[in-house]
Design an enzyme around this catalytic site. Structure first.
Site, PDB file in Angstrom:
ATOM      1  CG  HIS A  62      45.182  39.392  37.661  1.00 59.30           C
ATOM      2  ND1 HIS A  62      46.275  39.630  38.318  1.00 59.30           N
ATOM      3  CD2 HIS A  62      45.591  39.330  36.368  1.00 59.30           C
ATOM      4  CE1 HIS A  62      47.351  39.585  37.652  1.00 59.30           C
ATOM      5  NE2 HIS A  62      46.959  39.347  36.391  1.00 59.30           N
ATOM      6  CG  LEU A  63      40.089  34.772  40.452  1.00 57.70           C
ATOM      7  CD1 LEU A  63      39.686  33.433  41.122  1.00 57.70           C
ATOM      8  CD2 LEU A  63      39.345  34.956  39.111  1.00 57.70           C
ATOM      9  CG  ASP A 151      51.304  38.704  36.411  1.00 64.16           C
ATOM     10  OD1 ASP A 151      52.127  38.636  35.329  1.00 64.16           O
ATOM     11  OD2 ASP A 151      49.976  38.863  36.348  1.00 64.16           O
ATOM     12  CG  HIS A 178      54.415  41.006  34.406  1.00 66.00           C
ATOM     13  ND1 HIS A 178      53.349  41.381  34.130  1.00 66.00           N
ATOM     14  CD2 HIS A 178      55.250  41.968  33.926  1.00 66.00           C
ATOM     15  CE1 HIS A 178      52.991  42.568  33.796  1.00 66.00           C
ATOM     16  NE2 HIS A 178      54.274  43.144  33.760  1.00 66.00           N
ATOM     17  CG  ASP A 304      46.864  38.900  32.182  1.00 67.44           C
ATOM     18  OD1 ASP A 304      46.564  38.722  33.358  1.00 67.44           O
ATOM     19  OD2 ASP A 304      47.638  39.809  31.779  1.00 67.44           O
ATOM     20  CG  HIS A 308      40.913  46.981  35.987  1.00 68.21           C
ATOM     21  ND1 HIS A 308      41.699  47.035  36.940  1.00 68.21           N
ATOM     22  CD2 HIS A 308      41.873  46.591  35.051  1.00 68.21           C
ATOM     23  CE1 HIS A 308      42.997  46.576  36.987  1.00 68.21           C
ATOM     24  NE2 HIS A 308      43.075  46.410  35.641  1.00 68.21           N
ATOM     25  N   GLY A 323      44.378  46.327  31.754  1.00 68.51           N
ATOM     26  CA  GLY A 323      43.899  44.919  31.933  1.00 68.51           C
ATOM     27  C   GLY A 323      42.562  44.758  30.955  1.00 68.51           C
TER      28      GLY A 323
HETATM   29  O1  DOR Z   1      47.158  44.427  32.131  1.00 63.60           O
HETATM   30  C1  DOR Z   1      47.427  43.711  33.152  1.00 63.60           C
HETATM   31  N1  DOR Z   1      46.611  43.808  34.076  1.00 63.60           N
HETATM   32  N2  DOR Z   1      48.473  43.317  33.067  1.00 63.60           N
HETATM   33  C2  DOR Z   1      49.189  42.720  34.173  1.00 63.60           C
HETATM   34  O2  DOR Z   1      50.091  42.281  34.209  1.00 63.60           O
HETATM   35  C3  DOR Z   1      48.401  42.775  35.394  1.00 63.60           C
HETATM   36  C4  DOR Z   1      47.120  42.941  35.256  1.00 63.60           C
HETATM   37  C5  DOR Z   1      46.176  43.353  36.611  1.00 63.60           C
HETATM   38  O3  DOR Z   1      46.447  42.887  37.515  1.00 63.60           O
HETATM   39  O4  DOR Z   1      45.156  44.305  36.417  1.00 63.60           O
END
Ligand code: DOR
Length: 433
Positions: A62-63, A151, A178, A304, A308, A323
């Site tokens: 996730h960018l 996802d 997912h 993954d 954050h 996340g």
């Molecule tokens: O822990 C997660 N964070 N699982 C996910 O499926 C999405 C991801 C996020 O986008 O933060």
């Protein structure tokens, strides 16, 4: 620009190589592989005692760009990827706006042009990730999407999932699912079990994953489409995968380092660094997942990578977002805990992080070391001792449960199209100039 890597242990499962060789790079491609290559006037780097592998590819990151640039941007995420030994990453669609239109796909590819590594967008299956309306997958594919995924959540409707799988047959793409039944997981913050009950925290049962995995495997059988199960975490999903493999369905799967190396016991600290979705599971699940890796049921490792901001993760276990930041820790963790401890061979690791993801993406010239292939290379030092230090991350975010872990084995360089993407000062280790 020409470059000669001298005396590295060249390890490439696709071309069945595991030998000390020189690698000559010219104009972004590998131009020769062999012992004692003569190339007068070329920059030479001493790769002795290093492993030279085809560039590692992460199918699942996730960018955050567009829309949540305070957590990560394509530029910072790509730098984190390079530092972690990756040369290509696939970014998920849960941005703001969602990558559900050719315009957003093209925007990401535009930003990717100046990034340290190759960034390939995965577009969403449904409009706005709402699970109601199927996107124009043909248009997204033409714009450059390499796969499709909602996802962050499952494709809500079975009908939509069926249509998406049917489309993948025409587009030579895949759907990354997912697996999470919202109705069962809603409000949950950790694995459902004895510990969640003791802590008084709402649980997410393994059944939430298994139900969607079972549904989608059935739909893969119905349609003949290509299904890829994201971040498998539960023992029951492993059993479903085994059955799908037995039936020779086009189903592949991935696992993350955190689901392989941590259990839900870590959540007893209520440290939000351990809050992730799917949640860290129990010991029997972790054992089954490690068994699935050994058995070949898990095709690829992914991070993954889910950055954050610190203030968001500091909200407390129940409020913090799900996340874990993964790009800069995955390779050292897997080298130390799986390869060094002989759970899998180094060759298997390279296959799962390069050969197979390149094949799943249909990337010609990647995932292989041979003359004419792209000069995307990951260099590993199996003896390097490192301590994970979240403050040194190239990523904008610091949310890792592995801070302070002492590990042996690390990526020391990443070359992307013959360019040194890491180390960032452009010097390779062991430079003999
Ligand atoms: O822990 C997660 N964070 N699982 C996910 O499926 C999405 C991801 C996020 O986008 O933060």
């Amino acid at each position: 620009m020409k470059l000669l890597l001298r005396n590295g242990r060249v390890l490439c499962p696709a071309s069945r190589l595991d030998r000390v060789l020189d690698v000559l790079i010219d104009d972004g491609k590998i131009s020769a592989l062999g012992p004692r290559i003569k190339a007068p006037g070329v920059r030479v780097f001493n790769a002795a005692r290093l492993v030279v592998a085809p560039g590692f590819i992460d199918l699942h990151v996730h960018l955050r760009e567009p829309g949540q640039e305070h957590k990560e941007t394509i530029e910072t995420g790509a730098r984190a990827a390079a530092r972690g030994g990756f040369t290509t990453v696939c970014c998920m669609a849960n941005t703001a706006p969602v990558n559900d239109s050719p315009d957003v796909t093209r925007f990401i590819l535009g930003r990717a042009r100046s990034a340290a590594v190759n960034v390939l967008p995965i577009a969403s299956v449904s409009r706005g990730l709402r699970g109601e309306e199927l996107n124009d997958l043909t248009g997204l594919s033409a714009a450059g999407a390499v796969g499709f995924s909602d996802d962050g959540r499952a494709v809500a409707s079975s009908r939509l999932m069926r249509l998406a799988l049917e489309e993948t047959k025409r587009l030579s793409a895949f759907v990354v699912e997912h697996c999470e039944d919202d109705a069962l997981s809603a409000g949950g913050v950790m694995n459902e079990g004895a510990l969640s009950r003791r802590l008084g925290l709402k649980g997410i049962p393994a059944a939430a994953e298994e139900i969607i995995a079972a549904r989608d495997i059935i739909l893969a059988g119905l349609t003949g489409g290509r299904l890829h199960l994201a971040h498998v975490s539960a023992r029951g999903t492993v059993a479903l995968l085994r059955e799908a493999r037995r039936r020779k369905l086009r189903v592949t799967a991935e696992a993350t380092p955190h689901h392989l190396l941590l259990t839900d016991a870590a959540c007893a600290s209520r440290d939000p660094a351990f809050k992730v979705n799917p949640p860290l599971r129990g010991r029997a699940d972790v054992r089954a997942l490690l068994g699935a890796v050994r058995e070949g049921l898990i095709d690829v490792f992914v991070t993954d990578h889910a950055p954050h901001a610190e203030d968001e993760k500091r909200l407390g276990f129940e409020q913090a977002p799900f996340g874990i930041n993964g790009l800069e820790t995955a390779v050292p963790l897997l080298l130390d805990r799986l390869v060094r401890r002989k759970v899998i061979s180094l060759s298997r690791l390279v296959r799962m992080m390069s050969t197979t993801p390149a094949r799943l993406l249909g990337l010609k010239g990647k995932g292989v070391l041979r003359p004419g292939a792209d000069a995307d290379l990951t260099l590993l030092d199996l003896d390097a001792r490192t301590v994970v230090d979240i403050r040194s991350f190239a990523s904008k975010s610091r949310n890792s449960p592995f801070d302070g872990w002492k590990l042996r084995g690390a990526p020391v360089a990443a070359l992307v199209g013959g360019r040194v993407a890491f180390p960032f000062d452009g010097l390779l280790p062991g430079e003999s100039a």
